[in-house]
Scaffold this active site. Structure first.
Site, mmCIF file in Angstrom:
data_model
loop_
_atom_site.group_PDB
_atom_site.id
_atom_site.type_symbol
_atom_site.label_atom_id
_atom_site.label_comp_id
_atom_site.label_asym_id
_atom_site.label_seq_id
_atom_site.Cartn_x
_atom_site.Cartn_y
_atom_site.Cartn_z
ATOM 1 C CB THR A 1 -0.906 -0.002 1.251
ATOM 2 O OG1 THR A 1 -1.540 1.267 1.370
ATOM 3 C CG2 THR A 1 -0.117 -0.237 2.532
ATOM 4 C CG ASP A 2 -1.145 5.007 -0.948
ATOM 5 O OD1 ASP A 2 -1.682 4.380 -0.012
ATOM 6 O OD2 ASP A 2 -1.730 5.894 -1.604
ATOM 7 C CD GLU A 3 -3.377 3.598 4.456
ATOM 8 O OE1 GLU A 3 -3.171 3.428 5.662
ATOM 9 O OE2 GLU A 3 -4.515 3.612 3.962
ATOM 10 C CE1 TYR B 1 -3.409 -2.545 5.630
ATOM 11 C CE2 TYR B 1 -3.297 -0.196 5.131
ATOM 12 C CZ TYR B 1 -3.354 -1.520 4.705
ATOM 13 O OH TYR B 1 -3.346 -1.804 3.355
ATOM 14 C CE LYS C 1 0.008 -4.534 2.937
ATOM 15 N NZ LYS C 1 -0.392 -5.855 2.349
HETATM 16 P P1 NAD Z 1 -9.714 -7.163 2.028
HETATM 17 O O1 NAD Z 1 -9.723 -6.890 3.483
HETATM 18 O O2 NAD Z 1 -10.920 -6.890 1.217
HETATM 19 O O3 NAD Z 1 -9.335 -8.706 1.784
HETATM 20 C C1 NAD Z 1 -8.345 -9.363 2.510
HETATM 21 C C2 NAD Z 1 -8.499 -10.865 2.264
HETATM 22 O O4 NAD Z 1 -7.449 -11.518 3.008
HETATM 23 C C3 NAD Z 1 -9.824 -11.423 2.762
HETATM 24 O O5 NAD Z 1 -10.385 -12.285 1.790
HETATM 25 C C4 NAD Z 1 -9.444 -12.186 4.027
HETATM 26 O O6 NAD Z 1 -10.287 -13.299 4.287
HETATM 27 C C5 NAD Z 1 -8.021 -12.621 3.702
HETATM 28 N N1 NAD Z 1 -7.225 -12.880 4.902
HETATM 29 C C6 NAD Z 1 -7.121 -12.091 6.006
HETATM 30 N N2 NAD Z 1 -6.339 -12.687 6.922
HETATM 31 C C7 NAD Z 1 -5.919 -13.861 6.379
HETATM 32 C C8 NAD Z 1 -5.073 -14.916 6.846
HETATM 33 N N3 NAD Z 1 -4.527 -14.891 8.070
HETATM 34 N N4 NAD Z 1 -4.826 -15.959 6.019
HETATM 35 C C9 NAD Z 1 -5.401 -16.006 4.787
HETATM 36 N N5 NAD Z 1 -6.231 -15.059 4.319
HETATM 37 C C10 NAD Z 1 -6.482 -13.991 5.107
HETATM 38 O O7 NAD Z 1 -8.450 -6.392 1.479
HETATM 39 P P2 NAD Z 1 -8.237 -5.618 0.094
HETATM 40 O O8 NAD Z 1 -8.721 -4.242 0.255
HETATM 41 O O9 NAD Z 1 -8.710 -6.461 -1.013
HETATM 42 O O10 NAD Z 1 -6.634 -5.552 0.063
HETATM 43 C C11 NAD Z 1 -5.878 -6.623 -0.473
HETATM 44 C C12 NAD Z 1 -4.400 -6.287 -0.351
HETATM 45 O O11 NAD Z 1 -4.129 -5.095 -1.073
HETATM 46 C C13 NAD Z 1 -3.939 -6.041 1.083
HETATM 47 O O12 NAD Z 1 -2.655 -6.592 1.222
HETATM 48 C C14 NAD Z 1 -3.900 -4.527 1.198
HETATM 49 O O13 NAD Z 1 -2.943 -4.130 2.136
HETATM 50 C C15 NAD Z 1 -3.519 -4.141 -0.212
HETATM 51 N N6 NAD Z 1 -3.992 -2.801 -0.651
HETATM 52 C C16 NAD Z 1 -5.311 -2.448 -0.530
HETATM 53 C C17 NAD Z 1 -5.730 -1.219 -1.021
HETATM 54 C C18 NAD Z 1 -7.178 -0.782 -0.939
HETATM 55 O O14 NAD Z 1 -7.505 0.350 -1.283
HETATM 56 N N7 NAD Z 1 -8.103 -1.632 -0.522
HETATM 57 C C19 NAD Z 1 -4.812 -0.359 -1.629
HETATM 58 C C20 NAD Z 1 -3.474 -0.748 -1.720
HETATM 59 C C21 NAD Z 1 -3.085 -1.990 -1.248
HETATM 60 O O1 DAU Z 2 -4.144 4.065 0.428
HETATM 61 C C1 DAU Z 2 -4.381 2.691 0.334
HETATM 62 C C2 DAU Z 2 -5.232 2.241 1.494
HETATM 63 O O2 DAU Z 2 -6.533 2.752 1.292
HETATM 64 C C3 DAU Z 2 -5.259 0.732 1.671
HETATM 65 O O3 DAU Z 2 -3.966 0.271 1.957
HETATM 66 C C4 DAU Z 2 -6.227 0.337 2.786
HETATM 67 O O4 DAU Z 2 -6.309 -1.070 2.872
HETATM 68 C C5 DAU Z 2 -7.577 0.922 2.475
HETATM 69 O O5 DAU Z 2 -8.485 0.618 3.512
HETATM 70 C C6 DAU Z 2 -7.494 2.428 2.266
HETATM 71 O O6 DAU Z 2 -7.194 3.106 3.508
HETATM 72 P P1 DAU Z 2 -7.928 4.475 3.926
HETATM 73 O O7 DAU Z 2 -7.847 4.620 5.382
HETATM 74 O O8 DAU Z 2 -7.468 5.612 3.081
HETATM 75 O O9 DAU Z 2 -9.433 4.098 3.437
HETATM 76 P P2 DAU Z 2 -10.869 4.325 4.132
HETATM 77 O O10 DAU Z 2 -11.883 3.943 3.115
HETATM 78 O O11 DAU Z 2 -10.948 3.679 5.474
HETATM 79 O O12 DAU Z 2 -10.926 5.890 4.351
HETATM 80 C C7 DAU Z 2 -10.770 6.790 3.266
HETATM 81 C C8 DAU Z 2 -10.820 8.210 3.830
HETATM 82 O O13 DAU Z 2 -12.148 8.478 4.306
HETATM 83 C C9 DAU Z 2 -9.915 8.422 5.015
HETATM 84 O O14 DAU Z 2 -9.387 9.755 4.969
HETATM 85 C C10 DAU Z 2 -10.833 8.275 6.230
HETATM 86 C C11 DAU Z 2 -12.156 8.789 5.703
HETATM 87 N N1 DAU Z 2 -13.358 8.165 6.278
HETATM 88 C C12 DAU Z 2 -13.461 6.806 6.270
HETATM 89 C C13 DAU Z 2 -14.567 6.181 6.796
HETATM 90 C C14 DAU Z 2 -14.662 4.665 6.802
HETATM 91 C C15 DAU Z 2 -14.403 8.953 6.767
HETATM 92 O O15 DAU Z 2 -14.327 10.196 6.758
HETATM 93 N N2 DAU Z 2 -15.505 8.327 7.285
HETATM 94 C C16 DAU Z 2 -15.639 6.967 7.318
HETATM 95 O O16 DAU Z 2 -16.673 6.454 7.824
#
Ligand code: NAD
Ligand code: DAU
Length: 349
Positions: free
Chosen positions: A130-132, A156, A160
Protein backbone atom coordinates in the site's frame (compact mmCIF):
# COMPACT_ATOMS: atom_id res chain seq x y z
CA UNK A 1 2.50 -22.68 -13.83
CA UNK A 2 0.88 -23.14 -10.41
CA UNK A 3 0.20 -19.73 -8.90
CA UNK A 4 -0.88 -19.25 -5.30
CA UNK A 5 -3.00 -16.11 -4.85
CA UNK A 6 -3.57 -15.30 -1.19
CA UNK A 7 -6.57 -13.22 -0.10
CA UNK A 8 -8.45 -14.00 -3.32
CA UNK A 9 -11.85 -13.91 -1.61
CA UNK A 10 -11.33 -10.29 -0.58
CA UNK A 11 -12.00 -7.11 -2.51
CA UNK A 12 -8.88 -6.67 -4.69
CA UNK A 13 -7.89 -10.34 -4.55
CA UNK A 14 -11.18 -11.43 -6.13
CA UNK A 15 -10.57 -9.14 -9.12
CA UNK A 16 -6.99 -10.45 -9.46
CA UNK A 17 -8.17 -14.08 -9.28
CA UNK A 18 -10.87 -13.45 -11.90
CA UNK A 19 -8.39 -11.76 -14.22
CA UNK A 20 -5.80 -14.54 -13.98
CA UNK A 21 -8.32 -17.41 -14.22
CA UNK A 22 -10.02 -15.95 -17.29
CA UNK A 23 -7.02 -14.44 -19.12
CA UNK A 24 -4.56 -17.28 -18.55
CA UNK A 25 -6.27 -20.68 -18.99
CA UNK A 26 -2.85 -22.37 -18.94
CA UNK A 27 -2.11 -21.20 -15.40
CA UNK A 28 -3.45 -23.10 -12.41
CA UNK A 29 -4.74 -20.59 -9.89
CA UNK A 30 -4.88 -21.71 -6.28
CA UNK A 31 -6.76 -19.19 -4.16
CA UNK A 32 -5.84 -19.40 -0.47
CA UNK A 33 -7.97 -17.43 1.93
CA UNK A 34 -8.87 -17.70 5.60
CA UNK A 35 -12.34 -16.24 4.93
CA UNK A 36 -12.21 -13.69 7.70
CA UNK A 37 -15.07 -11.19 7.89
CA UNK A 38 -13.52 -9.59 4.75
CA UNK A 39 -13.38 -12.79 2.70
CA UNK A 40 -16.45 -13.71 0.68
CA UNK A 41 -16.51 -16.55 -1.84
CA UNK A 42 -19.54 -14.98 -3.50
CA UNK A 43 -17.10 -12.41 -4.88
CA UNK A 44 -15.74 -15.08 -7.23
CA UNK A 45 -18.65 -17.43 -7.68
CA UNK A 46 -18.74 -16.64 -11.43
CA UNK A 47 -15.39 -18.40 -11.93
CA UNK A 48 -15.22 -20.97 -9.15
CA UNK A 49 -16.15 -23.86 -11.44
CA UNK A 50 -13.29 -23.09 -13.89
CA UNK A 51 -10.97 -26.05 -14.47
CA UNK A 52 -7.85 -23.96 -13.77
CA UNK A 53 -9.15 -22.72 -10.39
CA UNK A 54 -9.14 -24.21 -6.92
CA UNK A 55 -9.79 -22.87 -3.45
CA UNK A 56 -7.97 -23.66 -0.23
CA UNK A 57 -9.28 -22.41 3.08
CA UNK A 58 -6.03 -21.53 4.80
CA UNK A 59 -4.42 -19.19 7.28
CA UNK A 60 -1.11 -17.54 6.46
CA UNK A 61 -0.28 -17.29 10.16
CA UNK A 62 -0.07 -21.11 10.20
CA UNK A 63 3.47 -21.90 8.97
CA UNK A 64 2.95 -25.68 8.84
CA UNK A 65 -0.12 -25.24 6.68
CA UNK A 66 1.72 -22.86 4.32
CA UNK A 67 4.56 -25.40 4.01
CA UNK A 68 2.15 -28.17 3.02
CA UNK A 69 0.03 -26.05 0.62
CA UNK A 70 3.11 -24.86 -1.28
CA UNK A 71 4.46 -28.41 -1.49
CA UNK A 72 1.16 -30.14 -2.28
CA UNK A 73 0.27 -27.74 -5.11
CA UNK A 74 3.87 -27.41 -6.43
CA UNK A 75 3.59 -23.64 -6.19
CA UNK A 76 6.20 -21.75 -8.20
CA UNK A 77 4.78 -18.23 -7.96
CA UNK A 78 2.81 -16.30 -5.38
CA UNK A 79 0.75 -13.16 -5.57
CA UNK A 80 0.26 -12.26 -1.93
CA UNK A 81 -2.71 -10.06 -1.07
CA UNK A 82 -4.04 -11.64 2.14
CA UNK A 83 -4.02 -9.04 4.89
CA UNK A 84 -5.97 -7.23 7.50
CA UNK A 85 -6.68 -4.06 5.53
CA UNK A 86 -8.85 -1.60 7.47
CA UNK A 87 -7.07 1.25 9.28
CA UNK A 88 -9.88 1.79 11.83
CA UNK A 89 -9.74 -1.88 12.87
CA UNK A 90 -5.96 -1.59 13.28
CA UNK A 91 -6.49 1.24 15.76
CA UNK A 92 -8.83 -0.94 17.82
CA UNK A 93 -6.86 -4.19 17.55
CA UNK A 94 -3.26 -3.69 16.35
CA UNK A 95 -1.98 -7.17 17.19
CA UNK A 96 -4.09 -9.04 14.64
CA UNK A 97 -2.44 -6.77 12.03
CA UNK A 98 1.02 -7.75 13.28
CA UNK A 99 0.08 -11.44 13.21
CA UNK A 100 -1.52 -11.45 9.76
CA UNK A 101 0.45 -8.83 7.87
CA UNK A 102 3.91 -9.20 9.35
CA UNK A 103 4.08 -12.76 10.68
CA UNK A 104 1.80 -14.17 7.96
CA UNK A 105 3.93 -12.67 5.19
CA UNK A 106 7.11 -13.86 6.90
CA UNK A 107 5.65 -17.39 7.11
CA UNK A 108 4.92 -17.41 3.39
CA UNK A 109 8.45 -16.21 2.59
CA UNK A 110 9.94 -18.89 4.81
CA UNK A 111 7.70 -21.64 3.40
CA UNK A 112 8.69 -20.63 -0.16
CA UNK A 113 12.37 -20.51 0.70
CA UNK A 114 12.20 -24.04 2.11
CA UNK A 115 10.15 -25.44 -0.79
CA UNK A 116 12.17 -23.74 -3.51
CA UNK A 117 15.51 -24.79 -1.93
CA UNK A 118 17.46 -21.88 -3.38
CA UNK A 119 16.50 -22.92 -6.91
CA UNK A 120 15.03 -19.60 -7.98
CA UNK A 121 14.49 -20.39 -11.64
CA UNK A 122 10.85 -19.77 -12.63
CA UNK A 123 9.97 -18.61 -9.10
CA UNK A 124 8.40 -15.35 -7.96
CA UNK A 125 7.13 -13.88 -4.71
CA UNK A 126 4.91 -10.89 -5.58
CA UNK A 127 3.91 -8.86 -2.53
CA UNK A 128 0.94 -6.48 -2.85
CA UNK A 129 1.35 -3.47 -0.59
CA UNK A 130 0.00 0.00 0.00
CA UNK A 131 0.98 3.65 -0.42
CA UNK A 132 0.28 4.15 3.31
CA UNK A 133 3.79 2.82 4.14
CA UNK A 134 5.16 6.19 2.95
CA UNK A 135 3.26 8.11 5.63
CA UNK A 136 1.32 11.32 5.19
CA UNK A 137 1.78 14.19 2.72
CA UNK A 138 0.92 17.85 3.24
CA UNK A 139 -1.77 19.50 1.14
CA UNK A 140 0.71 20.46 -1.58
CA UNK A 141 1.93 19.02 -4.88
CA UNK A 142 4.45 16.45 -3.61
CA UNK A 143 3.88 12.78 -4.36
CA UNK A 144 5.16 9.43 -3.14
CA UNK A 145 7.83 7.91 -5.39
CA UNK A 146 9.48 4.51 -5.00
CA UNK A 147 12.39 6.17 -3.20
CA UNK A 148 10.27 8.05 -0.64
CA UNK A 149 11.41 6.98 2.84
CA UNK A 150 8.99 4.74 4.73
CA UNK A 151 7.14 6.59 7.51
CA UNK A 152 4.07 4.52 8.46
CA UNK A 153 1.82 6.07 11.08
CA UNK A 154 -1.02 3.60 11.77
CA UNK A 155 -0.75 0.03 13.07
CA UNK A 156 -2.05 -1.09 9.64
CA UNK A 157 0.57 0.78 7.63
CA UNK A 158 3.34 -0.13 10.10
CA UNK A 159 2.48 -3.82 9.75
CA UNK A 160 2.45 -3.51 5.94
CA UNK A 161 5.78 -1.63 6.03
CA UNK A 162 7.23 -4.43 8.17
CA UNK A 163 6.04 -7.02 5.66
CA UNK A 164 7.59 -5.04 2.76
CA UNK A 165 10.91 -4.98 4.64
CA UNK A 166 10.79 -8.76 5.17
CA UNK A 167 10.16 -9.32 1.45
CA UNK A 168 13.16 -7.12 0.57
CA UNK A 169 15.25 -8.90 3.21
CA UNK A 170 14.56 -12.25 1.50
CA UNK A 171 15.62 -10.73 -1.82
CA UNK A 172 18.89 -9.30 -0.55
CA UNK A 173 19.81 -12.12 1.84
CA UNK A 174 18.72 -15.23 -0.08
CA UNK A 175 18.27 -13.79 -3.62
CA UNK A 176 14.63 -14.88 -3.69
CA UNK A 177 12.99 -13.30 -6.79
CA UNK A 178 10.53 -10.80 -5.37
CA UNK A 179 8.58 -7.80 -6.57
CA UNK A 180 6.52 -5.33 -4.53
CA UNK A 181 3.83 -2.90 -5.59
CA UNK A 182 2.45 -0.06 -3.46
CA UNK A 183 -0.98 1.10 -4.56
CA UNK A 184 -3.25 3.98 -3.66
CA UNK A 185 -6.92 3.72 -2.56
CA UNK A 186 -8.98 1.32 -4.64
CA UNK A 187 -12.71 1.48 -5.29
CA UNK A 188 -15.14 -0.65 -7.29
CA UNK A 189 -17.46 -3.68 -7.03
CA UNK A 190 -17.14 -6.08 -4.06
CA UNK A 191 -15.57 -3.46 -1.77
CA UNK A 192 -16.50 -4.29 1.83
CA UNK A 193 -18.90 -1.64 3.21
CA UNK A 194 -16.68 -0.55 6.09
CA UNK A 195 -14.46 1.50 3.76
CA UNK A 196 -15.46 5.05 2.78
CA UNK A 197 -17.00 4.61 -0.70
CA UNK A 198 -19.03 1.40 -0.22
CA UNK A 199 -20.08 2.41 3.32
CA UNK A 200 -21.38 5.73 2.07
CA UNK A 201 -23.13 4.16 -0.96
CA UNK A 202 -24.88 1.75 1.40
CA UNK A 203 -25.80 4.53 3.84
CA UNK A 204 -27.13 6.76 1.08
CA UNK A 205 -29.31 3.90 -0.23
CA UNK A 206 -30.65 3.40 3.31
CA UNK A 207 -30.83 7.13 4.16
CA UNK A 208 -28.42 6.67 7.07
CA UNK A 209 -25.98 9.33 8.25
CA UNK A 210 -22.62 9.77 6.46
CA UNK A 211 -19.89 10.05 9.15
CA UNK A 212 -17.15 12.35 7.84
CA UNK A 213 -14.01 12.12 9.98
CA UNK A 214 -12.62 15.49 11.15
CA UNK A 215 -12.94 18.32 8.66
CA UNK A 216 -13.22 16.11 5.57
CA UNK A 217 -10.16 17.82 4.04
CA UNK A 218 -8.03 14.67 3.93
CA UNK A 219 -7.05 13.69 0.41
CA UNK A 220 -6.87 10.23 -1.18
CA UNK A 221 -5.82 9.14 -4.69
CA UNK A 222 -8.52 6.79 -6.02
CA UNK A 223 -7.99 3.97 -8.54
CA UNK A 224 -10.60 1.64 -10.04
CA UNK A 225 -9.93 -1.89 -8.78
CA UNK A 226 -9.77 -3.49 -12.24
CA UNK A 227 -7.00 -1.06 -13.17
CA UNK A 228 -5.10 -2.26 -10.09
CA UNK A 229 -5.61 -5.89 -11.15
CA UNK A 230 -4.25 -5.05 -14.61
CA UNK A 231 -1.21 -3.35 -13.07
CA UNK A 232 -0.59 -6.47 -10.95
CA UNK A 233 -0.81 -8.58 -14.13
CA UNK A 234 1.77 -6.33 -15.86
CA UNK A 235 4.13 -6.32 -12.90
CA UNK A 236 3.77 -10.09 -12.39
CA UNK A 237 4.78 -10.73 -16.01
CA UNK A 238 7.22 -7.90 -16.72
CA UNK A 239 8.35 -6.38 -13.41
CA UNK A 240 12.06 -6.48 -12.57
CA UNK A 241 12.95 -8.64 -9.58
CA UNK A 242 13.91 -6.77 -6.44
CA UNK A 243 12.01 -3.69 -7.63
CA UNK A 244 9.11 -1.71 -6.21
CA UNK A 245 6.40 -0.22 -8.43
CA UNK A 246 4.01 2.48 -7.26
CA UNK A 247 0.46 2.24 -8.63
CA UNK A 248 -1.96 5.17 -8.49
CA UNK A 249 -4.86 6.83 -10.23
CA UNK A 250 -3.57 10.43 -10.64
CA UNK A 251 -6.95 11.12 -9.17
CA UNK A 252 -6.83 13.07 -5.92
CA UNK A 253 -10.01 13.98 -4.10
CA UNK A 254 -10.59 15.55 -0.72
CA UNK A 255 -13.00 13.32 1.21
CA UNK A 256 -15.68 15.99 1.39
CA UNK A 257 -15.58 16.73 -2.36
CA UNK A 258 -15.75 13.03 -3.13
CA UNK A 259 -18.66 12.53 -0.72
CA UNK A 260 -20.62 15.43 -2.21
CA UNK A 261 -20.06 14.04 -5.71
CA UNK A 262 -21.25 10.63 -4.52
CA UNK A 263 -24.37 12.23 -3.03
CA UNK A 264 -25.16 14.12 -6.24
CA UNK A 265 -24.68 11.14 -8.53
CA UNK A 266 -26.76 8.92 -6.25
CA UNK A 267 -29.57 11.46 -5.98
CA UNK A 268 -29.85 11.32 -9.77
CA UNK A 269 -29.66 7.52 -9.95
CA UNK A 270 -32.20 7.08 -7.14
CA UNK A 271 -34.54 9.77 -8.52
CA UNK A 272 -34.21 11.78 -5.34
CA UNK A 273 -34.45 15.54 -5.03
CA UNK A 274 -31.08 17.21 -5.70
CA UNK A 275 -29.31 17.83 -2.37
CA UNK A 276 -31.29 15.21 -0.42
CA UNK A 277 -28.37 12.86 0.28
CA UNK A 278 -25.98 15.69 1.22
CA UNK A 279 -28.24 16.33 4.21
CA UNK A 280 -27.03 12.97 5.60
CA UNK A 281 -23.45 14.30 5.99
CA UNK A 282 -22.43 14.36 9.67
CA UNK A 283 -19.02 15.53 10.85
CA UNK A 284 -17.70 13.16 13.54
CA UNK A 285 -14.55 12.85 15.69
CA UNK A 286 -11.45 12.44 13.55
CA UNK A 287 -9.64 9.10 13.10
CA UNK A 288 -6.67 8.88 15.51
CA UNK A 289 -3.44 9.74 13.66
CA UNK A 290 -5.44 10.43 10.47
CA UNK A 291 -3.02 10.73 7.52
CA UNK A 292 -3.71 14.00 5.70
CA UNK A 293 -2.92 13.13 2.12
CA UNK A 294 -1.72 10.30 -0.11
CA UNK A 295 -0.65 10.84 -3.72
CA UNK A 296 1.20 8.41 -5.95
CA UNK A 297 3.71 9.15 -8.67
CA UNK A 298 3.20 6.10 -10.93
CA UNK A 299 5.60 7.26 -13.68
CA UNK A 300 8.00 4.33 -13.16
CA UNK A 301 5.22 1.85 -13.90
CA UNK A 302 4.10 3.88 -16.89
CA UNK A 303 7.63 4.35 -18.30
CA UNK A 304 8.89 0.79 -17.72
CA UNK A 305 5.77 -1.30 -18.27
CA UNK A 306 3.43 1.05 -20.17
CA UNK A 307 0.62 0.90 -17.58
CA UNK A 308 -1.80 3.80 -17.15
CA UNK A 309 -5.22 3.91 -15.48
CA UNK A 310 -7.97 3.24 -18.03
CA UNK A 311 -11.05 4.71 -16.32
CA UNK A 312 -11.85 8.32 -15.56
CA UNK A 313 -13.19 8.69 -12.01
CA UNK A 314 -16.63 9.87 -13.16
CA UNK A 315 -17.04 6.68 -15.20
CA UNK A 316 -15.56 4.45 -12.48
CA UNK A 317 -17.74 5.84 -9.70
CA UNK A 318 -20.86 5.59 -11.86
CA UNK A 319 -20.03 1.94 -12.67
CA UNK A 320 -19.40 1.26 -8.99
CA UNK A 321 -22.68 2.79 -7.81
CA UNK A 322 -24.56 0.87 -10.53
CA UNK A 323 -22.95 -2.36 -9.33
CA UNK A 324 -24.08 -1.77 -5.74
CA UNK A 325 -27.57 -0.77 -6.84
CA UNK A 326 -27.99 -3.92 -8.89
CA UNK A 327 -26.35 -6.18 -6.29
CA UNK A 328 -28.47 -5.29 -3.29
CA UNK A 329 -28.42 -9.00 -2.28
CA UNK A 330 -24.64 -8.90 -1.99
CA UNK A 331 -24.85 -5.81 0.21
CA UNK A 332 -27.63 -7.32 2.35
CA UNK A 333 -25.71 -10.59 2.76
CA UNK A 334 -22.54 -8.77 3.74
CA UNK A 335 -24.19 -6.39 6.17
CA UNK A 336 -26.21 -9.21 7.79
CA UNK A 337 -23.26 -11.65 7.93
CA UNK A 338 -25.24 -14.18 5.84
CA UNK A 339 -22.38 -14.41 3.28
CA UNK A 340 -20.24 -16.31 5.75
CA UNK A 341 -22.47 -19.36 5.22
CA UNK A 342 -21.49 -19.58 1.52
CA UNK A 343 -18.34 -21.62 2.16
CA UNK A 344 -20.18 -24.07 4.38
CA UNK A 345 -22.90 -24.56 1.76
CA UNK A 346 -20.34 -25.00 -1.04
CA UNK A 347 -17.92 -27.27 0.77
CA UNK A 348 -20.21 -28.97 3.25
CA UNK A 349 -18.34 -27.90 6.39
P1 NAD B 1 -9.71 -7.16 2.03
O1 NAD B 1 -9.72 -6.89 3.48
O2 NAD B 1 -10.92 -6.89 1.22
O3 NAD B 1 -9.34 -8.71 1.78
C1 NAD B 1 -8.35 -9.36 2.51
C2 NAD B 1 -8.50 -10.86 2.26
O4 NAD B 1 -7.45 -11.52 3.01
C3 NAD B 1 -9.82 -11.42 2.76
O5 NAD B 1 -10.38 -12.28 1.79
C4 NAD B 1 -9.44 -12.19 4.03
O6 NAD B 1 -10.29 -13.30 4.29
C5 NAD B 1 -8.02 -12.62 3.70
N1 NAD B 1 -7.22 -12.88 4.90
C6 NAD B 1 -7.12 -12.09 6.01
N2 NAD B 1 -6.34 -12.69 6.92
C7 NAD B 1 -5.92 -13.86 6.38
C8 NAD B 1 -5.07 -14.92 6.85
N3 NAD B 1 -4.53 -14.89 8.07
N4 NAD B 1 -4.83 -15.96 6.02
C9 NAD B 1 -5.40 -16.01 4.79
N5 NAD B 1 -6.23 -15.06 4.32
C10 NAD B 1 -6.48 -13.99 5.11
O7 NAD B 1 -8.45 -6.39 1.48
P2 NAD B 1 -8.24 -5.62 0.09
O8 NAD B 1 -8.72 -4.24 0.26
O9 NAD B 1 -8.71 -6.46 -1.01
O10 NAD B 1 -6.63 -5.55 0.06
C11 NAD B 1 -5.88 -6.62 -0.47
C12 NAD B 1 -4.40 -6.29 -0.35
O11 NAD B 1 -4.13 -5.09 -1.07
C13 NAD B 1 -3.94 -6.04 1.08
O12 NAD B 1 -2.66 -6.59 1.22
C14 NAD B 1 -3.90 -4.53 1.20
O13 NAD B 1 -2.94 -4.13 2.14
C15 NAD B 1 -3.52 -4.14 -0.21
N6 NAD B 1 -3.99 -2.80 -0.65
C16 NAD B 1 -5.31 -2.45 -0.53
C17 NAD B 1 -5.73 -1.22 -1.02
C18 NAD B 1 -7.18 -0.78 -0.94
O14 NAD B 1 -7.51 0.35 -1.28
N7 NAD B 1 -8.10 -1.63 -0.52
C19 NAD B 1 -4.81 -0.36 -1.63
C20 NAD B 1 -3.47 -0.75 -1.72
C21 NAD B 1 -3.09 -1.99 -1.25
O1 DAU C 1 -4.14 4.06 0.43
C1 DAU C 1 -4.38 2.69 0.33
C2 DAU C 1 -5.23 2.24 1.49
O2 DAU C 1 -6.53 2.75 1.29
C3 DAU C 1 -5.26 0.73 1.67
O3 DAU C 1 -3.97 0.27 1.96
C4 DAU C 1 -6.23 0.34 2.79
O4 DAU C 1 -6.31 -1.07 2.87
C5 DAU C 1 -7.58 0.92 2.48
O5 DAU C 1 -8.49 0.62 3.51
C6 DAU C 1 -7.49 2.43 2.27
O6 DAU C 1 -7.19 3.11 3.51
P1 DAU C 1 -7.93 4.48 3.93
O7 DAU C 1 -7.85 4.62 5.38
O8 DAU C 1 -7.47 5.61 3.08
O9 DAU C 1 -9.43 4.10 3.44
P2 DAU C 1 -10.87 4.33 4.13
O10 DAU C 1 -11.88 3.94 3.11
O11 DAU C 1 -10.95 3.68 5.47
O12 DAU C 1 -10.93 5.89 4.35
C7 DAU C 1 -10.77 6.79 3.27
C8 DAU C 1 -10.82 8.21 3.83
O13 DAU C 1 -12.15 8.48 4.31
C9 DAU C 1 -9.92 8.42 5.02
O14 DAU C 1 -9.39 9.75 4.97
C10 DAU C 1 -10.83 8.28 6.23
C11 DAU C 1 -12.16 8.79 5.70
N1 DAU C 1 -13.36 8.16 6.28
C12 DAU C 1 -13.46 6.81 6.27
C13 DAU C 1 -14.57 6.18 6.80
C14 DAU C 1 -14.66 4.67 6.80
C15 DAU C 1 -14.40 8.95 6.77
O15 DAU C 1 -14.33 10.20 6.76
N2 DAU C 1 -15.51 8.33 7.29
C16 DAU C 1 -15.64 6.97 7.32
O16 DAU C 1 -16.67 6.45 7.82
Amino acid sequence: MNILITGGAGFIGSHVVRRFVTQYPNYNIINLDKLTYAGNLENIKDIDQSSNYSFVKGDITDLEQMRSVIKEHSISRIIHLAAESHVDRSITDPLIFVRTNLIGTSNLLQACKEAWKNDWSGKLFYHVSTDEVYGSLELDKRMFTESTAYDPRSPYSASKAGSDHMVRAFYHTYHMPVVISNCSNNYGPNHFPEKLIPLFINNIINKKSLPVYGSGENVRDWLFVEDHARAIDDIFHKGRHGETYNIGGHNEWSNIDLIKTLCNVMDKKLNRVEGESEKLITYVTDRAGHDMRYAIDASKLQDELGWTPSLQFEEGISKTIDWYLSNQDWLDNVTSGEYQKYYNNQYGE
